[in-house]
Design a protein around this motif. Structure first.
Motif, PDB file in Angstrom:
ATOM      1  N   VAL A   1     -12.874  -7.731 -64.254  1.00 27.05           N
ATOM      2  CA  VAL A   1     -13.814  -8.514 -65.074  1.00 27.05           C
ATOM      3  C   VAL A   1     -14.432  -9.642 -64.235  1.00 27.05           C
ATOM      4  CG1 VAL A   1     -13.962 -10.145 -67.021  1.00 27.05           C
ATOM      5  CG2 VAL A   1     -12.763  -7.958 -67.304  1.00 27.05           C
ATOM      6  N   ILE A   2     -13.606 -10.328 -63.468  1.00 28.06           N
ATOM      7  CA  ILE A   2     -14.105 -11.446 -62.648  1.00 28.06           C
ATOM      8  C   ILE A   2     -15.057 -10.938 -61.567  1.00 28.06           C
ATOM      9  CG2 ILE A   2     -13.434 -13.228 -60.966  1.00 28.06           C
ATOM     10  CD1 ILE A   2     -10.869 -13.631 -62.627  1.00 28.06           C
ATOM     11  N   ILE A   3     -14.678  -9.829 -60.921  1.00 34.20           N
ATOM     12  CA  ILE A   3     -15.525  -9.270 -59.851  1.00 34.20           C
ATOM     13  C   ILE A   3     -16.889  -8.853 -60.411  1.00 34.20           C
ATOM     14  CG2 ILE A   3     -15.768  -7.293 -58.260  1.00 34.20           C
ATOM     15  CD1 ILE A   3     -13.867  -9.415 -57.188  1.00 34.20           C
ATOM     16  N   VAL A   4     -16.865  -8.192 -61.574  1.00 30.57           N
ATOM     17  CA  VAL A   4     -18.124  -7.748 -62.194  1.00 30.57           C
ATOM     18  C   VAL A   4     -18.939  -8.974 -62.623  1.00 30.57           C
ATOM     19  CG1 VAL A   4     -19.120  -6.527 -64.183  1.00 30.57           C
ATOM     20  CG2 VAL A   4     -17.220  -5.507 -62.913  1.00 30.57           C
ATOM     21  N   ALA A   5     -18.259  -9.977 -63.212  1.00 27.19           N
ATOM     22  CA  ALA A   5     -18.952 -11.181 -63.683  1.00 27.19           C
ATOM     23  C   ALA A   5     -19.634 -11.916 -62.532  1.00 27.19           C
ATOM     24  CB  ALA A   5     -17.955 -12.103 -64.390  1.00 27.19           C
ATOM     25  N   ARG A   6     -19.026 -11.860 -61.363  1.00 33.37           N
ATOM     26  CA  ARG A   6     -19.603 -12.567 -60.202  1.00 33.37           C
ATOM     27  C   ARG A   6     -20.978 -12.013 -59.823  1.00 33.37           C
ATOM     28  NH1 ARG A   6     -15.757 -13.670 -55.221  1.00 33.37           N
ATOM     29  NH2 ARG A   6     -16.142 -11.452 -54.939  1.00 33.37           N
ATOM     30  N   HIS A   7     -21.202 -10.741 -60.174  1.00 37.44           N
ATOM     31  CA  HIS A   7     -22.500 -10.124 -59.862  1.00 37.44           C
ATOM     32  C   HIS A   7     -23.590 -10.560 -60.845  1.00 37.44           C
ATOM     33  CE1 HIS A   7     -21.468  -7.514 -56.535  1.00 37.44           C
ATOM     34  NE2 HIS A   7     -20.312  -7.320 -57.130  1.00 37.44           N
ATOM     35  N   TYR A   8     -23.175 -10.979 -62.048  1.00 37.90           N
ATOM     36  CA  TYR A   8     -24.149 -11.270 -63.101  1.00 37.90           C
ATOM     37  C   TYR A   8     -24.322 -12.750 -63.392  1.00 37.90           C
ATOM     38  CZ  TYR A   8     -24.013  -6.266 -63.924  1.00 37.90           C
ATOM     39  OH  TYR A   8     -24.105  -4.914 -63.758  1.00 37.90           O
ATOM     40  N   VAL A   9     -23.352 -13.566 -63.003  1.00 39.98           N
ATOM     41  CA  VAL A   9     -23.428 -15.006 -63.298  1.00 39.98           C
ATOM     42  C   VAL A   9     -23.839 -15.750 -62.032  1.00 39.98           C
ATOM     43  CG1 VAL A   9     -22.157 -17.037 -64.135  1.00 39.98           C
ATOM     44  CG2 VAL A   9     -21.633 -14.761 -65.047  1.00 39.98           C
ATOM     45  N   THR A  10     -24.872 -16.568 -62.166  1.00 41.28           N
ATOM     46  CA  THR A  10     -25.342 -17.343 -61.015  1.00 41.28           C
ATOM     47  C   THR A  10     -24.837 -18.778 -61.149  1.00 41.28           C
ATOM     48  OG1 THR A  10     -27.326 -15.991 -61.087  1.00 41.28           O
ATOM     49  CG2 THR A  10     -27.397 -17.953 -59.682  1.00 41.28           C
ATOM     50  N   THR A  11     -24.168 -19.236 -60.110  1.00 38.77           N
ATOM     51  CA  THR A  11     -23.645 -20.612 -60.124  1.00 38.77           C
ATOM     52  C   THR A  11     -24.073 -21.302 -58.839  1.00 38.77           C
ATOM     53  OG1 THR A  11     -21.587 -19.734 -59.245  1.00 38.77           O
ATOM     54  CG2 THR A  11     -21.615 -20.244 -61.593  1.00 38.77           C
ATOM     55  N   THR A  12     -24.046 -22.613 -58.883  1.00 38.49           N
ATOM     56  CA  THR A  12     -24.415 -23.386 -57.684  1.00 38.49           C
ATOM     57  C   THR A  12     -23.396 -24.510 -57.480  1.00 38.49           C
ATOM     58  OG1 THR A  12     -25.829 -24.741 -59.076  1.00 38.49           O
ATOM     59  CG2 THR A  12     -26.913 -22.990 -57.807  1.00 38.49           C
ATOM     60  N   GLY A  13     -23.421 -25.073 -56.270  1.00 39.87           N
ATOM     61  CA  GLY A  13     -22.587 -26.236 -55.961  1.00 39.87           C
ATOM     62  C   GLY A  13     -21.101 -25.928 -55.991  1.00 39.87           C
ATOM     63  N   PRO A  14     -20.282 -26.935 -56.324  1.00 38.79           N
ATOM     64  CA  PRO A  14     -18.814 -26.747 -56.322  1.00 38.79           C
ATOM     65  C   PRO A  14     -18.366 -25.654 -57.279  1.00 38.79           C
ATOM     66  CG  PRO A  14     -19.389 -29.071 -56.648  1.00 38.79           C
ATOM     67  CD  PRO A  14     -20.666 -28.300 -56.722  1.00 38.79           C
ATOM     68  N   LEU A  15     -19.098 -25.502 -58.397  1.00 39.48           N
ATOM     69  CA  LEU A  15     -18.757 -24.469 -59.378  1.00 39.48           C
ATOM     70  C   LEU A  15     -18.838 -23.076 -58.744  1.00 39.48           C
ATOM     71  CD1 LEU A  15     -17.992 -24.224 -62.391  1.00 39.48           C
ATOM     72  CD2 LEU A  15     -20.413 -23.799 -62.857  1.00 39.48           C
TER      73      LEU A  15
ATOM     74  N   VAL B   1     -13.782 -17.974 -55.592  1.00 37.57           N
ATOM     75  CA  VAL B   1     -12.349 -17.786 -55.291  1.00 37.57           C
ATOM     76  C   VAL B   1     -11.524 -17.441 -56.541  1.00 37.57           C
ATOM     77  CG1 VAL B   1     -12.378 -19.237 -53.220  1.00 37.57           C
ATOM     78  CG2 VAL B   1     -11.786 -20.256 -55.423  1.00 37.57           C
ATOM     79  N   LEU B   2     -12.205 -17.343 -57.681  1.00 36.64           N
ATOM     80  CA  LEU B   2     -11.534 -17.047 -58.952  1.00 36.64           C
ATOM     81  C   LEU B   2     -10.685 -15.757 -58.928  1.00 36.64           C
ATOM     82  CD1 LEU B   2     -11.617 -18.912 -61.373  1.00 36.64           C
ATOM     83  CD2 LEU B   2     -13.386 -17.467 -62.387  1.00 36.64           C
TER      84      LEU B   2
END
Lengths: 139, 63
Positions: free
Chosen positions: A31-45, A51-52
């Motif tokens: 779920v986390i790996i797939v979410a990383r492809h769809y959620v855009t984050t910036t900075g420390p987040l 690394v989640l």
């Protein structure tokens, strides 16, 4: 009809709990790996998000450690032999491949190491279980 | 290491499962000990000897 083997039931309970912990952790990982492809984050987040996946990996290690604690002494020895074999075989092939990389072989991603250790551990576990039930191997 | 676990267990009419339950180990461990595939830890060897009311040397000995 034969009465159920209590030992077999106990082992099934161990394995059921381990399987549940193991697959829940892997599901969270996917779920986390797939979410990383769809959620855009910036900075420390973004760093935190990247690394989640280490959290479910830690859960897998905890599940493996908990299983080790629950097992009796011979099963624990079998598991430890399997872990040692997996670590040594993986280390050997990682070193061997690093030399091939110097000769131009494609780079092998570091995150591929853990699944390889798990795969070799599974094979080694079957081999050592067979040894301790039939003594087919001379160690 | 050789042992008399199988003989002592049979004398008492216990199954491997019953002995395993008394010792809090798996049946596979009892099977492996009886066949000389696995040498038990010292605490387990003492527990086995105590259960059969024997000294450890009477139950376990060199080949």
């Amino acid at each position: 009809m034969n009465a159920p083997d209590p030992d077999k039931q106990k082992m099934l309970w161990y394995n059921r709990r381990y399987a549940r912990d193991f697959f829940v952790a892997w599901a969270v990982y996917v779920v986390i790996i797939v979410a990383r492809h769809y959620v855009t984050t910036t900075g420390p987040l973004h760093t935190v998000f990247m690394v989640l996946p280490i959290i479910p990996i830690a859960l897998i290690l905890v599940a493996m450690a908990r299983l080790l604690v629950r097992l009796d002494e011979m099963e624990r020895l079998i598991h430890l032999y399997a872990y040692a074999s997996a670590a040594l075989i993986t280390a050997f092939f990682a070193m061997a491949y690093s030399f091939l990389e110097q000769l131009g072989a494609p780079r092998f991603p570091v995150y591929g190491i853990f699944p390889i250790i798990i795969a070799i551990w599974g094979i080694a576990l079957a081999v050592f279980r067979r040894h301790f039930s039939h003594s087919a191997l001379e160690l | 290491m050789k042992n008399l676990v199988h003989k002592l267990r049979m004398e008492r009419g216990w199954t491997q499962v019953q002995l395993a339950d008394k010792l809090q180990v798996s049946r596979q461990t009892i099977h492996a000990i009886e066949h000389g595939i696995y040498d038990p830890s010292l605490p387990l060897a003492f527990a086995i000897s105590r259960l059969f009311k024997k000294s450890i040397e009477e139950v376990f000995f060199d080949r």
